[in-house]
Design a protein around this motif. Structure first.
Motif, PDB file in Angstrom:
ATOM      1  N   SER A  51       0.824  -1.216   0.000  1.00 24.82           N
ATOM      2  CA  SER A  51       0.000   0.000   0.000  1.00 24.82           C
ATOM      3  C   SER A  51       0.857   1.264   0.000  1.00 24.82           C
ATOM      4  CB  SER A  51      -0.952   0.014   1.194  1.00 24.82           C
ATOM      5  OG  SER A  51      -0.220   0.100   2.408  1.00 24.82           O
ATOM      6  N   ILE A  52       2.140   1.142   0.338  1.00 20.91           N
ATOM      7  CA  ILE A  52       3.021   2.322   0.331  1.00 20.91           C
ATOM      8  C   ILE A  52       3.441   2.730  -1.078  1.00 20.91           C
ATOM      9  CG2 ILE A  52       3.931   1.761   2.622  1.00 20.91           C
ATOM     10  CD1 ILE A  52       6.627   1.154   1.152  1.00 20.91           C
ATOM     11  N   PHE A 117      22.297   3.555   2.216  1.00 18.01           N
ATOM     12  CA  PHE A 117      21.274   4.101   1.310  1.00 18.01           C
ATOM     13  C   PHE A 117      19.965   4.321   2.077  1.00 18.01           C
ATOM     14  CE2 PHE A 117      24.070   1.365  -1.276  1.00 18.01           C
ATOM     15  CZ  PHE A 117      24.567   2.316  -2.165  1.00 18.01           C
ATOM     16  N   PRO A 118      19.927   5.344   2.932  1.00 22.43           N
ATOM     17  CA  PRO A 118      18.755   5.539   3.798  1.00 22.43           C
ATOM     18  C   PRO A 118      17.469   5.876   3.046  1.00 22.43           C
ATOM     19  CG  PRO A 118      20.273   7.393   3.990  1.00 22.43           C
ATOM     20  CD  PRO A 118      20.951   6.356   3.153  1.00 22.43           C
ATOM     21  N   ARG A 119      17.570   6.341   1.805  1.00 26.68           N
ATOM     22  CA  ARG A 119      16.367   6.663   1.025  1.00 26.68           C
ATOM     23  C   ARG A 119      15.694   5.424   0.452  1.00 26.68           C
ATOM     24  NH1 ARG A 119      18.066  11.073  -3.254  1.00 26.68           N
ATOM     25  NH2 ARG A 119      16.283  10.088  -4.237  1.00 26.68           N
ATOM     26  N   THR A 120      16.414   4.326   0.377  1.00 28.87           N
ATOM     27  CA  THR A 120      15.854   3.082  -0.156  1.00 28.87           C
ATOM     28  C   THR A 120      15.169   2.320   0.969  1.00 28.87           C
ATOM     29  OG1 THR A 120      17.569   2.950  -1.844  1.00 28.87           O
ATOM     30  CG2 THR A 120      16.425   0.902  -1.311  1.00 28.87           C
ATOM     31  N   ILE A 121      14.000   1.780   0.674  1.00 30.43           N
ATOM     32  CA  ILE A 121      13.274   0.944   1.624  1.00 30.43           C
ATOM     33  C   ILE A 121      13.771  -0.488   1.433  1.00 30.43           C
ATOM     34  CG2 ILE A 121      11.003   0.063   2.288  1.00 30.43           C
ATOM     35  CD1 ILE A 121       9.867   2.704   0.998  1.00 30.43           C
ATOM     36  N   TYR A 122      14.364  -1.063   2.466  1.00 32.29           N
ATOM     37  CA  TYR A 122      14.850  -2.444   2.411  1.00 32.29           C
ATOM     38  C   TYR A 122      13.891  -3.341   3.174  1.00 32.29           C
ATOM     39  CZ  TYR A 122      19.302  -1.143   0.354  1.00 32.29           C
ATOM     40  OH  TYR A 122      20.274  -0.690  -0.507  1.00 32.29           O
ATOM     41  N   VAL A 123      13.558  -4.484   2.550  1.00 28.50           N
ATOM     42  CA  VAL A 123      12.584  -5.411   3.118  1.00 28.50           C
ATOM     43  C   VAL A 123      13.143  -6.827   3.032  1.00 28.50           C
ATOM     44  CG1 VAL A 123      10.205  -6.276   2.955  1.00 28.50           C
ATOM     45  CG2 VAL A 123      10.722  -3.906   2.275  1.00 28.50           C
ATOM     46  N   LYS A 124      12.923  -7.597   4.098  1.00 26.66           N
ATOM     47  CA  LYS A 124      13.279  -9.018   4.105  1.00 26.66           C
ATOM     48  C   LYS A 124      12.016  -9.817   3.789  1.00 26.66           C
ATOM     49  CE  LYS A 124      14.444  -8.475   8.332  1.00 26.66           C
ATOM     50  NZ  LYS A 124      14.793  -8.687   9.733  1.00 26.66           N
ATOM     51  N   ASP A 125      12.087 -10.682   2.796  1.00 30.56           N
ATOM     52  CA  ASP A 125      10.992 -11.600   2.478  1.00 30.56           C
ATOM     53  C   ASP A 125      11.518 -13.006   2.749  1.00 30.56           C
ATOM     54  OD1 ASP A 125       8.976 -13.172   1.470  1.00 30.56           O
ATOM     55  OD2 ASP A 125       8.854 -12.160  -0.466  1.00 30.56           O
ATOM     56  N   LYS A 126      11.200 -13.537   3.923  1.00 27.72           N
ATOM     57  CA  LYS A 126      11.730 -14.834   4.344  1.00 27.72           C
ATOM     58  C   LYS A 126      10.957 -16.023   3.789  1.00 27.72           C
ATOM     59  CE  LYS A 126      13.529 -13.118   8.741  1.00 27.72           C
ATOM     60  NZ  LYS A 126      13.485 -13.282  10.209  1.00 27.72           N
ATOM     61  N   ALA A 147       3.877   3.445 -11.127  1.00 26.08           N
ATOM     62  CA  ALA A 147       3.468   4.851 -11.211  1.00 26.08           C
ATOM     63  C   ALA A 147       3.032   5.314  -9.826  1.00 26.08           C
ATOM     64  CB  ALA A 147       2.312   4.991 -12.203  1.00 26.08           C
ATOM     65  N   SER A 148       2.842   6.606  -9.670  1.00 25.72           N
ATOM     66  CA  SER A 148       2.467   7.159  -8.361  1.00 25.72           C
ATOM     67  C   SER A 148       1.078   6.725  -7.910  1.00 25.72           C
ATOM     68  CB  SER A 148       2.556   8.686  -8.386  1.00 25.72           C
ATOM     69  OG  SER A 148       1.697   9.203  -9.378  1.00 25.72           O
ATOM     70  N   ASP A 149       0.272   6.161  -8.803  1.00 25.93           N
ATOM     71  CA  ASP A 149      -1.035   5.627  -8.414  1.00 25.93           C
ATOM     72  C   ASP A 149      -0.974   4.133  -8.101  1.00 25.93           C
ATOM     73  OD1 ASP A 149      -0.768   4.535 -10.949  1.00 25.93           O
ATOM     74  OD2 ASP A 149      -2.586   5.459 -11.761  1.00 25.93           O
ATOM     75  N   GLY A 150       0.239   3.556  -8.105  1.00 24.06           N
ATOM     76  CA  GLY A 150       0.427   2.155  -7.754  1.00 24.06           C
ATOM     77  C   GLY A 150       0.327   1.183  -8.913  1.00 24.06           C
ATOM     78  N   LYS A 151       0.030   1.672 -10.110  1.00 22.74           N
ATOM     79  CA  LYS A 151      -0.068   0.782 -11.269  1.00 22.74           C
ATOM     80  C   LYS A 151       1.322   0.398 -11.771  1.00 22.74           C
ATOM     81  CE  LYS A 151      -4.576   2.271 -12.740  1.00 22.74           C
ATOM     82  NZ  LYS A 151      -5.350   3.089 -13.649  1.00 22.74           N
ATOM     83  N   LEU A 152       1.426  -0.841 -12.199  1.00 18.93           N
ATOM     84  CA  LEU A 152       2.704  -1.351 -12.704  1.00 18.93           C
ATOM     85  C   LEU A 152       2.978  -0.802 -14.099  1.00 18.93           C
ATOM     86  CD1 LEU A 152       5.052  -3.362 -12.092  1.00 18.93           C
ATOM     87  CD2 LEU A 152       3.711  -5.074 -13.348  1.00 18.93           C
TER      88      LEU A 152
END
Length: 176
Positions: A51-52, A117-126, A147-152
């Motif tokens: 959702s982000i 790289f503090p501007r990058t969101i890092y996520v662990k997908d275990k 896109a900014s509306d979430g569309k790929l």
């Protein structure tokens, strides 16, 4: 004749239902979150949610740690563009289930990357959540642009070629 139509309908219905979760250009992928035993944000372990992916153009790297260098050339070229951070963001989701390497080793590396790289969101997908929920390629380097509306806007699994990179840069510039 009726039996053939019924069988054809069932087969088509099965094929369509198999692809309902797959990411599709021009569509917003289904809402997914990664939390708890499945992983989460590297920064603090909290929930990551798709959702982000709104309010700015986002590039997402969904990567098997064993494939981390496949698109380093694209990552560096993207970094050199220096897009406005208020309109462009990046995230790296690491598919920890796709590697033989111990999670604690990769998590330590990711914490260092998050600081660098503090501007990058890092996520662990275990648990390969995005492989299951969005049908992204497993054991691979995946690049997605939203896109900014979430569309790929763009999806590529494997090594980005120059044409791919030029297409992504144009899409970013057209959408920020």
């Amino acid at each position: 004749m009726k039996l053939n139509k019924v069988l054809t309908g069932l087969l088509l219905g099965s094929l369509i239902s198999l692809n309902l979760n797959a990411v599709t250009i021009g569509q917003t992928p289904k809402l997914v979150s990664i939390s708890d035993d499945n992983g989460g944000l590297v920064e603090d372990g909290s929930v990551w949610s798709s959702s982000i992916i709104t309010d700015k153009v986002y590039v997402m790297f969904y990567v098997d740690p064993d494939e981390k260098d496949v698109n380093e050339h694209f990552s560096q070229a993207l970094k050199a563009k220096e897009y406005d951070k208020s309109r462009f963001g990046s995230m790296a989701i690491i598919n920890l289930a796709a590697t033989w390497k111990p999670n604690f080793v990769i998590e330590k590396i990711l914490k260092g990357k998050q600081e660098e790289f503090p501007r990058t969101i890092y996520v662990k997908d275990k648990s390969s959540v995005l492989v299951k929920e969005w049908e992204l390629a497993d054991d691979a380097s995946n690049i997605l642009l939203f896109a900014s509306d979430g569309k790929l806007l763009f999806y590529k699994s494997g090594k980005m070629q120059e044409d791919d990179m030029n297409k992504v840069f144009k899409l970013i510039e057209d959408n920020i």
